[in-house]
Design a protein around this motif. Sequence first.
Motif, short mmCIF file in Angstrom:
data_model
loop_
_atom_site.label_atom_id
_atom_site.label_comp_id
_atom_site.label_asym_id
_atom_site.label_seq_id
_atom_site.Cartn_x
_atom_site.Cartn_y
_atom_site.Cartn_z
N ASP A 341 0.84 -1.18 0.00
CA ASP A 341 0.00 0.00 0.00
C ASP A 341 0.89 1.25 0.00
N VAL A 342 0.68 2.12 -0.97
CA VAL A 342 1.59 3.28 -1.11
C VAL A 342 1.65 4.12 0.14
N VAL A 343 0.47 4.46 0.64
CA VAL A 343 0.42 5.37 1.77
C VAL A 343 1.17 4.79 2.96
N GLU A 344 0.93 3.51 3.21
CA GLU A 344 1.60 2.85 4.32
C GLU A 344 3.11 2.78 4.09
N ALA A 345 3.48 2.45 2.87
CA ALA A 345 4.91 2.35 2.55
C ALA A 345 5.61 3.66 2.86
N MET A 346 4.96 4.77 2.49
CA MET A 346 5.59 6.06 2.71
C MET A 346 5.79 6.34 4.21
N THR A 347 4.78 6.01 4.99
CA THR A 347 4.91 6.26 6.43
C THR A 347 5.99 5.37 7.03
N ARG A 348 5.95 4.08 6.71
CA ARG A 348 6.93 3.16 7.28
C ARG A 348 8.33 3.57 6.90
N THR A 350 9.60 6.51 6.20
CA THR A 350 10.18 7.63 6.93
C THR A 350 10.49 7.24 8.38
N GLN A 351 9.73 6.29 8.91
CA GLN A 351 9.99 5.90 10.30
C GLN A 351 11.13 4.91 10.43
N GLU A 352 11.21 3.96 9.49
CA GLU A 352 12.10 2.82 9.71
C GLU A 352 13.43 2.88 8.97
N ALA A 353 13.47 3.57 7.82
CA ALA A 353 14.70 3.51 7.05
C ALA A 353 15.80 4.31 7.75
N ASP A 354 17.04 3.87 7.53
CA ASP A 354 18.16 4.48 8.24
C ASP A 354 18.93 5.34 7.26
N MET A 355 18.48 6.59 7.12
CA MET A 355 19.07 7.45 6.10
C MET A 355 19.78 8.65 6.71
N VAL A 356 19.68 8.74 8.04
CA VAL A 356 20.18 9.94 8.71
C VAL A 356 21.23 9.56 9.76
N ARG A 357 22.36 10.26 9.70
CA ARG A 357 23.39 10.06 10.71
C ARG A 357 23.41 11.28 11.63
N PHE A 358 23.81 12.45 11.07
CA PHE A 358 23.80 13.68 11.86
C PHE A 358 22.65 14.58 11.48
N GLY A 359 22.02 14.28 10.35
CA GLY A 359 20.80 15.02 10.03
C GLY A 359 20.96 16.09 8.96
N ARG A 360 22.20 16.38 8.54
CA ARG A 360 22.33 17.38 7.49
C ARG A 360 22.79 16.69 6.22
N THR A 361 22.18 17.06 5.11
CA THR A 361 22.46 16.38 3.86
C THR A 361 23.94 16.38 3.56
N ASN A 362 24.44 15.21 3.16
CA ASN A 362 25.84 15.09 2.80
C ASN A 362 25.94 14.13 1.62
N TYR A 363 25.95 14.71 0.42
CA TYR A 363 25.96 13.87 -0.78
C TYR A 363 27.23 13.03 -0.85
N GLY A 364 28.36 13.67 -0.52
CA GLY A 364 29.63 12.96 -0.63
C GLY A 364 29.63 11.70 0.21
N HIS A 365 29.25 11.85 1.46
CA HIS A 365 29.25 10.69 2.34
C HIS A 365 28.24 9.65 1.88
N ALA A 366 27.08 10.13 1.47
CA ALA A 366 26.05 9.20 1.01
C ALA A 366 26.53 8.42 -0.20
N LEU A 367 27.20 9.10 -1.13
CA LEU A 367 27.69 8.42 -2.34
C LEU A 367 28.73 7.36 -1.97
N GLU A 368 29.62 7.73 -1.06
CA GLU A 368 30.67 6.78 -0.69
C GLU A 368 30.09 5.56 0.00
N GLU A 369 29.16 5.83 0.90
CA GLU A 369 28.47 4.72 1.57
C GLU A 369 27.78 3.82 0.56
N PHE A 370 27.14 4.48 -0.39
CA PHE A 370 26.40 3.73 -1.40
C PHE A 370 27.36 2.84 -2.19
N ALA A 371 28.48 3.43 -2.66
CA ALA A 371 29.45 2.68 -3.46
C ALA A 371 29.97 1.49 -2.66
#
Lengths: 456, 283
Positions: A341-348, A350-371
């Motif tokens: 369910d789209v609506v549920e997926a969106m809520t879950r 934002t609550q469950e995924a681990d996308m934030v470390r210190f809270g300020r966007t950092n493309y460089g770090h995100a890219l390196e982590e991704f790679a």
Amino acid sequence: MSLLDRHIGFVHALREAGLPVSLAEGLDAARALQVIDLSERDSLRAAYASTLVKRPSHRPGFDVLFDLWFPASTSGLYDPRQEGGSHAPDLDLEAAPLPELRDRLARLLLGAEGMNEFARAMVERFGRQPAGPGRQNWFSYSVMRALSPETLMARLLAEVLAGQERGGLAEKVARQRINENTRRFEEAVSTDVRRRIAEDSGIERIARSAVRPPLEQLDFLRITKADLARLRREVHPLARRLAARLTVKHRLGHRGRLDFRRTVRASLSSGGVPLNTFNKPRRPHKPELVVLCDTSDSVASFAHFTLLLTYALREQFTKVRAFGFVDTVDEITRFFVPGADVVEAMTRLTQEADMVRFGRTNYGHALEEFAERYGDAIGPKTSLLILGDARSNYQPPALETLRRLSAGARHAYWLNPEPTAQWDTGDSLATAYGGIVPMHECRNVAQLAAFIEELA
Amino acid sequence: MWFASPADVRERLSAVDYLSDASIATSVFLAGALGKPLLAEGPAGVGKTQLAKAVAAATGAQLVRLQCYEGLDEARALYEWNYKKQLLRIQAGSDRDWDATHDDIFTEEFLLERPLLRAIRSEVPTVLLIDEIDKADVEVEGLLLEILSDYQVTIPELGTISAVRKPYVVLTSNATRELSEALKRRCLYLHLEYPTPERERDIVLAQVPTIEAGLAEQLARTVATMRTLELKKAPSIAETIDWANTLLALGRTELDEATIGATLGVVLKHASDQTRARKELAL
Ligand SMILES: Nc1ncnc2c1ncn2[C@@H]1O[C@H](COP(=O)(O)OP(=O)(O)OP(=O)(O)O)[C@@H](O)[C@H]1O
Ligand SMILES: [Mg+2]
């Protein structure tokens, strides 16, 4: 104003509001006016709509302008008692006390006829506010405050449900109907308010401020919740088109390549004459897609939209993997399992995924982590789609990492929801990243659609 | 002359059980009066295809249908030479000279007429339904543009064939892709949406005459409520009608929670939609 002047003014106003009305379509409309009964306002509206409005997203703006150029009534000419009379002969809308008016509104919200006449009379009574000597202003909110339709809900529900169990389906259905009629009432009031303002100070002035841009031109970064709900319906067709564009077709004629063997084999039964030819079926090659999406607050509504798009894309690709990041990255594919369910997926998400470390966007770090963690998601069959504003809080950009990722993919594209004029200002790394992965301004659905059309 | 007025459209369509409203009636009238194709766009199951059929039925015209699909080409849409038959003729007449044979095999006898050509050559009033144009490739739109602008077809071996009488053209689209601006400009546009509960009730009553008015009303209102939920596939008119038939078959006269719960699969086709509806509607 003559009909011709009115017609010309109306068509002009539509163009001003962003509707692409061609000369030929304007003439079609004029021809239509010659064959319909002009005194039937519904037909007139429909005749204009079918000749001039060819996208549903342009319809709301069209309706606002139609009501201004072809108003249902003209102040002074219209007699509320006469028009409203057929529906409620005993009620004098100009003098009746408020409780009686609210009773009347209650009937209307349950589906009684005469909503528009009632709305006009209420604007006359409650919508006017003096604005300096000899001048007046018209407002919807004072009408709504006086009559307060939302406070009728409890009473109406009690009446409709009459002893039935609360909280169940019956209540849902009743609420839906009352809400829908309340919305219609508000619209009727706004329409009449606009009409009166137009009478006082000219159609053009109000027309410009009254029409919202069509859905596909709304800025992703300024979108409201209600807009998002409407955009949701646009997403599936876009996803299908995007998938079709990224799918490499073997376009050797429409029926595919001649299947030589089958044709010759079949010809044996007809003395070697190939009576039937056989073609190999076209075999579309379905690509794999990796979506890397900035989910930080600065692009929240854009992210919301792109996640919806990702969700829709899942149905179109053999393999879609989605990753979200703020300053670190997490795979979010699991929230988009088919049938979820789209609506549920969106809520879950934002609550469950681990996308934030210190809270300020950092493309460089995100890219390196991704790679490092998910680099193997990208292969020669993958299209890589990066979605974000490239604003990285002055952190190291990790350009080399991005270069490696993009080199490993079949295609890579970057969609940026900021206007090009703002790229490279402040902490934006648009040009640096855009030099590696082609970056496209993508501020609204129209631009997204254009991007998709250009992919080939 | 196809229809005399929008009111005439309403009346004659409803005589063949198609219930219209002001915008449907006016566009259908104008398409006939101005001789322009009518493009009906909207979600699945709102009566786009049925509209073309109803126009044909109401006017006593012949219906010619071109069903579009991915890969549809001129040979399937317009005409094709009957290659098989031509080969046999060449073999049979192998002693004749080539020119004579050539003249012989590119004649009417070997022409396979497809829907577009059939509609153009038709001598009786014809409704041409080009169904689900959004499923066809973009190139097909180019072909249609040509044909819908002058209603004639040039077959190199036979010459130009012009329409004896212009067909009434209805195109339908589910909007799975954006149609070209050029095609839209040429057409009158009718956006078909889910009907109001009142009209849907009347449609149910027209299509399922044995149902009780009260039940039809309940159905229409319940379906309208379902459509406000965030669903993958909102129920269409077709599903409302199926639902009505199901309830009749089961002998139900009330639409209570238990009945809805037991028959939900008729209206909602995705498991996730059913789950959502059960939750939101407290079934
Ligand atoms: N206005 C109407 N009056 C009467 N019946 C209707 C009306 N609209 C729809 N229906 C009923 O709904 C059914 C579905 O309509 P139809 O097949 O024309 O939908 P459609 O829009 O062409 O859908 P699709 O996009 O799936 O092809 C029709 O068979 C008809 O019974
Ligand atoms: Mg159909």
